[in-house]
Design an enzyme around this catalytic site. Structure first.
Site, PDB file in Angstrom:
ATOM      1  N   ASN A   9      10.279   3.846   0.607  1.00  0.00           N
ATOM      2  CA  ASN A   9       9.786   5.055   1.258  1.00  0.00           C
ATOM      3  C   ASN A   9      10.149   4.992   2.737  1.00  0.00           C
ATOM      4  O   ASN A   9       9.504   4.312   3.517  1.00  0.00           O
ATOM      5  CB  ASN A   9       8.256   5.142   1.071  1.00  0.00           C
ATOM      6  CG  ASN A   9       7.657   6.342   1.790  1.00  0.00           C
ATOM      7  OD1 ASN A   9       8.380   7.241   2.230  1.00  0.00           O
ATOM      8  ND2 ASN A   9       6.341   6.370   1.908  1.00  0.00           N
ATOM      9  N   TRP A  10      11.203   5.695   3.080  1.00  0.00           N
ATOM     10  CA  TRP A  10      11.701   5.649   4.465  1.00  0.00           C
ATOM     11  C   TRP A  10      10.847   6.446   5.433  1.00  0.00           C
ATOM     12  O   TRP A  10      11.036   6.364   6.646  1.00  0.00           O
ATOM     13  CB  TRP A  10      13.141   6.180   4.516  1.00  0.00           C
ATOM     14  CG  TRP A  10      14.173   5.277   3.928  1.00  0.00           C
ATOM     15  CD1 TRP A  10      13.943   4.097   3.264  1.00  0.00           C
ATOM     16  CD2 TRP A  10      15.587   5.465   3.948  1.00  0.00           C
ATOM     17  NE1 TRP A  10      15.144   3.547   2.868  1.00  0.00           N
ATOM     18  CE2 TRP A  10      16.171   4.374   3.278  1.00  0.00           C
ATOM     19  CE3 TRP A  10      16.429   6.461   4.461  1.00  0.00           C
ATOM     20  CZ2 TRP A  10      17.545   4.237   3.117  1.00  0.00           C
ATOM     21  CZ3 TRP A  10      17.800   6.342   4.295  1.00  0.00           C
ATOM     22  CH2 TRP A  10      18.361   5.227   3.631  1.00  0.00           C
ATOM     23  N   LYS A  11       9.969   7.294   4.895  1.00  0.00           N
ATOM     24  CA  LYS A  11       9.154   8.181   5.738  1.00  0.00           C
ATOM     25  C   LYS A  11      10.083   8.998   6.667  1.00  0.00           C
ATOM     26  O   LYS A  11      11.174   9.354   6.228  1.00  0.00           O
ATOM     27  CB  LYS A  11       8.105   7.367   6.504  1.00  0.00           C
ATOM     28  CG  LYS A  11       7.313   6.458   5.557  1.00  0.00           C
ATOM     29  CD  LYS A  11       6.117   5.808   6.171  1.00  0.00           C
ATOM     30  CE  LYS A  11       5.432   4.954   5.108  1.00  0.00           C
ATOM     31  NZ  LYS A  11       4.188   4.356   5.572  1.00  0.00           N
ATOM     32  N   HIS A  94       1.063  10.955  -1.054  1.00  0.00           N
ATOM     33  CA  HIS A  94       1.031   9.790  -0.160  1.00  0.00           C
ATOM     34  C   HIS A  94      -0.145   9.941   0.817  1.00  0.00           C
ATOM     35  O   HIS A  94      -0.467  11.055   1.232  1.00  0.00           O
ATOM     36  CB  HIS A  94       2.361   9.675   0.606  1.00  0.00           C
ATOM     37  CG  HIS A  94       2.472   8.389   1.351  1.00  0.00           C
ATOM     38  ND1 HIS A  94       1.887   8.212   2.577  1.00  0.00           N
ATOM     39  CD2 HIS A  94       3.053   7.204   1.028  1.00  0.00           C
ATOM     40  CE1 HIS A  94       2.118   6.962   2.975  1.00  0.00           C
ATOM     41  NE2 HIS A  94       2.826   6.329   2.052  1.00  0.00           N
ATOM     42  N   GLU A  96      -0.362   9.533   3.867  1.00  0.00           N
ATOM     43  CA  GLU A  96      -0.033  10.221   5.117  1.00  0.00           C
ATOM     44  C   GLU A  96      -0.045  11.738   4.923  1.00  0.00           C
ATOM     45  O   GLU A  96      -0.301  12.489   5.865  1.00  0.00           O
ATOM     46  CB  GLU A  96       1.320   9.705   5.656  1.00  0.00           C
ATOM     47  CG  GLU A  96       1.151   8.323   6.264  1.00  0.00           C
ATOM     48  CD  GLU A  96       2.354   7.416   6.154  1.00  0.00           C
ATOM     49  OE1 GLU A  96       3.472   7.899   5.926  1.00  0.00           O
ATOM     50  OE2 GLU A  96       2.166   6.185   6.293  1.00  0.00           O
ATOM     51  N   GLU A 164      -1.987   2.378  -3.223  1.00  0.00           N
ATOM     52  CA  GLU A 164      -1.721   2.036  -1.824  1.00  0.00           C
ATOM     53  C   GLU A 164      -3.008   2.137  -1.016  1.00  0.00           C
ATOM     54  O   GLU A 164      -3.339   3.216  -0.506  1.00  0.00           O
ATOM     55  CB  GLU A 164      -0.711   3.021  -1.228  1.00  0.00           C
ATOM     56  CG  GLU A 164       0.644   2.987  -1.869  1.00  0.00           C
ATOM     57  CD  GLU A 164       1.694   3.470  -0.888  1.00  0.00           C
ATOM     58  OE1 GLU A 164       2.538   2.665  -0.480  1.00  0.00           O
ATOM     59  OE2 GLU A 164       1.647   4.644  -0.493  1.00  0.00           O
ATOM     60  N   GLY A 170       1.396  -0.247   6.598  1.00  0.00           N
ATOM     61  CA  GLY A 170       2.040  -0.285   7.912  1.00  0.00           C
ATOM     62  C   GLY A 170       1.702  -1.490   8.769  1.00  0.00           C
ATOM     63  O   GLY A 170       1.820  -1.444   9.987  1.00  0.00           O
ATOM     64  N   SER A 212       2.179  -2.966   3.243  1.00  0.00           N
ATOM     65  CA  SER A 212       2.602  -4.223   3.888  1.00  0.00           C
ATOM     66  C   SER A 212       3.255  -5.216   2.947  1.00  0.00           C
ATOM     67  O   SER A 212       3.015  -6.427   3.037  1.00  0.00           O
ATOM     68  CB  SER A 212       1.420  -4.864   4.627  1.00  0.00           C
ATOM     69  OG  SER A 212       1.004  -4.005   5.662  1.00  0.00           O
ATOM     70  N   GLY A 233       7.335   0.549   2.556  1.00  0.00           N
ATOM     71  CA  GLY A 233       7.582   1.376   3.739  1.00  0.00           C
ATOM     72  C   GLY A 233       8.484   0.665   4.731  1.00  0.00           C
ATOM     73  O   GLY A 233       9.704   0.543   4.502  1.00  0.00           O
TER      74      GLY A 233
HETATM   75  P1  PGA Z   1       4.320  -0.115   4.468  1.00  0.00           P
HETATM   76  O1  PGA Z   1       4.169   1.373   3.899  1.00  0.00           O
HETATM   77  O2  PGA Z   1       5.142  -0.890   3.468  1.00  0.00           O
HETATM   78  O3  PGA Z   1       4.975   0.047   5.773  1.00  0.00           O
HETATM   79  O4  PGA Z   1       2.921  -0.676   4.557  1.00  0.00           O
HETATM   80  C1  PGA Z   1       3.934   1.623   2.550  1.00  0.00           C
HETATM   81  C2  PGA Z   1       3.766   3.115   2.324  1.00  0.00           C
HETATM   82  O5  PGA Z   1       3.146   3.794   3.161  1.00  0.00           O
HETATM   83  O6  PGA Z   1       4.250   3.663   1.317  1.00  0.00           O
END
Ligand code: PGA
Length: 250
Positions: A9-11, A94, A96, A164, A170, A212, A233
């Site tokens: 997931n590149w966001k 997600h 976010e 998640e 993050g 993470s 991420g």
């Molecule tokens: P992260 O993000 O690996 O940076 O914790 C995961 C995600 O939000 O899908």
């Protein structure tokens, strides 16, 4: 043995197509060398078609979609558009997006829209905090049931569940969930799924973990956490880290 699923997931990264291309090339190389993994890259949608073209070692997905099929919805992307640009998977719900106001009802409609367009939905669920009273279990249960509320039980079997926990997203490897807690959560998710699916199908559901995951902790989480793969991420954008992560789980 089933392949380990790694979803990148590149966001909203990276800033340019050139960088996106080199991260995708690195990812495809690492994926191509490891037959035991199936890697799905979810880039920002502006890069999707170009990166997905002719790709054999990695598959592609979209990070969000509209449940509408088309029309006057400025800025939105439909599931059919995503499919025609090369996506075969769709991350939905997600944290976010939930944080920016997406409701369970909208998420349920997006899951249905994805399936209709032949995209495999990856439904994200997870609590904000872990409390001693176990309220986080009710949160996970509600998000799961709500997300799957617009589809039939035979469709539910096609959905990938990504657990998640928001508190673990993050950060660094040390802040990820401990495998024993993930093992418990994975059993709990299957138990909840068994309310809508027959037991055999619920036990076979694909569950990913996200939050993470790095090369350092991936192997332990995968093998002791009872999951089928990861939603990654920040580590998926790191051209040194991500191949190590793929090798670690393969
Ligand atoms: P992260 O993000 O690996 O940076 O914790 C995961 C995600 O939000 O899908």
């Amino acid at each position: 043995m089933a392949k380990v699923l790694i979803v990148a997931n590149w966001k909203m990264n990276p800033a340019t197509y050139q960088e996106a291309k080199s991260i995708a090339e690195m990812t495809k190389r690492a994926a191509g060398k490891n037959k035991g993994v199936s890697v799905i890259i979810c880039p920002p949608v502006v890069y999707l078609r170009e990166l997905a073209r002719g790709s054999r070692s990695a598959l592609f997905g979209i990070q969000d979609l509209s449940y509408e099929d088309g029309g006057a919805f400025t800025g939105e992307i439909s599931a059919r558009m995503a499919h025609s640009a090369g996506a075969r998977y769709a991350i939905i719900g997600h944290s976010e997006r939930r944080h920016s106001g997406e409701t369970g009802e909208v998420i349920a409609k997006k899951i249905a829209a994805a399936l209709l367009a032949r995209l495999t939905p990856i439904l994200c669920i997870g609590e904000n905090v872990r409390d001693n009273a176990g309220d986080y279990l009710s949160t996970v249960r509600a998000q799961l049931m709500e997300g799957l509320s617009e589809i039939t039980s035979s469709e539910i079997a096609k959905v990938i569940i990504a657990y998640e926990p928001v508190w673990a997203i993050g950060k660094g490897a040390a802040d990820a969930i401990v495998p024993a807690d993930l093992h418990e959560m994975s059993i709990y998710i299957k138990k909840v799924l068994a309310e809508r699916l027959d037991r055999g199908k619920a036990l076979k559901a694909s569950i990913l973990y996200g939050g993470s995951v790095e090369a350092e902790n991936a192997y332990a989480i995968l093998h002791h956490g009872s999951v089928d793969g990861f939603l990654v991420g920040h580590a998926s954008l790191d051209v040194k880290e991500f191949p190590l992560l793929i090798n670690a789980v393969a």
